[in-house]
Structures are given as C-alpha cells and as structure tokens.
Design an enzyme around this catalytic site. Structure first.
Site, PDB file in Angstrom:
ATOM      1  N   ASN A  80      -6.768   7.076   4.185  1.00 44.62           N
ATOM      2  CA  ASN A  80      -8.182   7.433   4.041  1.00 44.62           C
ATOM      3  C   ASN A  80      -8.446   8.932   4.128  1.00 44.62           C
ATOM      4  OD1 ASN A  80      -8.402   4.683   3.974  1.00 44.62           O
ATOM      5  ND2 ASN A  80      -9.598   4.503   5.851  1.00 44.62           N
ATOM      6  N   HIS A 139       0.822  -1.210   0.000  1.00 47.24           N
ATOM      7  CA  HIS A 139       0.000   0.000   0.000  1.00 47.24           C
ATOM      8  C   HIS A 139       0.861   1.267   0.000  1.00 47.24           C
ATOM      9  CE1 HIS A 139      -4.123   1.067  -0.061  1.00 47.24           C
ATOM     10  NE2 HIS A 139      -4.316   1.380   1.207  1.00 47.24           N
ATOM     11  N   ASP A 185      -0.863   2.539  -5.349  1.00 49.94           N
ATOM     12  CA  ASP A 185      -0.826   1.114  -5.631  1.00 49.94           C
ATOM     13  C   ASP A 185      -2.119   0.707  -6.344  1.00 49.94           C
ATOM     14  OD1 ASP A 185      -2.613  -0.264  -3.053  1.00 49.94           O
ATOM     15  OD2 ASP A 185      -1.861   1.769  -2.834  1.00 49.94           O
ATOM     16  N   ASN A 224      -9.056   3.843  -1.332  1.00 51.54           N
ATOM     17  CA  ASN A 224      -9.522   4.826  -0.340  1.00 51.54           C
ATOM     18  C   ASN A 224      -8.767   6.149  -0.401  1.00 51.54           C
ATOM     19  OD1 ASN A 224     -11.490   3.092   0.654  1.00 51.54           O
ATOM     20  ND2 ASN A 224     -10.110   2.209   2.173  1.00 51.54           N
TER      21      ASN A 224
END
Length: 190
Positions: free
Chosen positions: A69, A23, A94, A115
């Site tokens: 987020n 991530h 990613d 997100n």
C-alpha cells in the site's frame, strides 16, 4: 537507445508469510531477472535493489520494503535517486482479471483496484507509467479476494511457474530494449 537507466519495480510484501503468495508475483519477476543476470539484491533505503546490465543499459530492479500500500514511496525515491525518467519505469504486479500466467503490458492505465498501483499513481501524480500485469486468476468466492491474493499457488500452477516467469522477464527486457509497443505486441495475452 543506449546507456539508459530503467527502474523495474516488482511489487509485493516483505516477510516470510507473504513470500509464496499470489500478491508477490512482482517480486518473483524481478527475482527471475536478477537470477538470469547473476546479480543479487541488497537491502537499501525503501527496498531491495539489484542492478543488471542489459546491452549498454542498466536495469535497477526494485523490491519495495514499504509493503504494497506504500509502494509509491519506494518507487519515487529510487526514480529520484537514479534520475529515472517516467517512460523508463516499469511496474510488475499481480492481476486478478487475467487467467493465471497471462501477461498484459500497458504504457499507462488505471490501477484496476490494485493498492500498489494506486500508491504509485498517487505519489507520482500520474497514471502515465508502464505496468506489466501477471495473471493470478480469480477463482474465489464472493468476498474472498483478500484470501485469494494472499494465498499460495496450487501445484498445477507452480509446475509451469518458472516458464511463465521467464516469459515475464523476456517481456521486461523487450520493453527496455525495443519499447512498450513492440513488447505489447510480442507478449500480451501469451
């Protein structure tokens, strides 16, 4: 195009436990750019910032410290602070739908379940910003997506990681110097 400020936002999560995860590939892309330019990141409001010159332009490299987020808050803040036009924003993230190391640059588009991109689109009120997606593959069992993106790259992928990151850095520079269309032609699916 001369003397333009670009904001290159590499998305990831801060903290040692996330450092080497899939991530955080956005962080690794801007880290690669900073290392190539010999510049270092400073801890600033909403993120870590480094500035690199590129043929008369300035690339403001951002690693948001807001967690994935809430990435939109950091992107909006630095766009406003540095007066960055929407067309001079590039977000590196990613992507599960691409095989490992494959690149896909687009001038706009959906969040694709990401997100960080969702946060940026909501905060900016548009999906009309460029994004560079770096493939992380999707060889995980049903329901295993979170563990996959927060997992680490296996040795065979780490063996070619530097070369893939250098290619992603080249794509970013091409975007800034020659525009999104030429960068897409030169780097998509490579």
């Amino acid at each position: 195009m001369a003397n333009i400020n670009f904001l290159i936002a590499g998305l990831g999560n801060i903290g040692d436990e996330y450092r080497e995860t899939r991530h955080n590939i956005g962080f690794r892309i801007v880290d690669t750019l900073a290392a190539e330019a010999g510049v270092t990141f400073e801890d600033k409001r909403y993120g870590f910032i480094a500035e690199m010159p590129l043929r008369g332009n300035k690339l403001i490299l951002l690693k948001p410290s807001t967690y994935m987020n809430l990435s939109g808050n950091a992107v909006r803040y630095w766009m406003n602070k540095r007066n960055i036009a929407l067309e001079h924003l590039l977000v590196a993230v990613d992507d599960l739908s691409l095989p490992f190391g494959h690149l896909r640059l687009k001038p706009s588009g959906s969040e694709g379940g990401h997100n960080g991109l969702r946060s940026i689109s909501q905060v900016l009120g548009t999906q009309q910003y460029a994004r560079l997606r770096f493939g992380i593959g999707n060889e995980f069992p049903r329901g295993g997506q979170v563990d996959w993106v927060l997992g680490k790259f296996p040795p065979e992928e780490l063996a070619v990681m530097d070369e893939r990151l250098k290619l992603a850095a080249e794509a970013v520079k091409c975007f800034c110097l020659q525009g999104v269309n030429l960068a897409m032609t030169n780097y998509n699916n490579k």
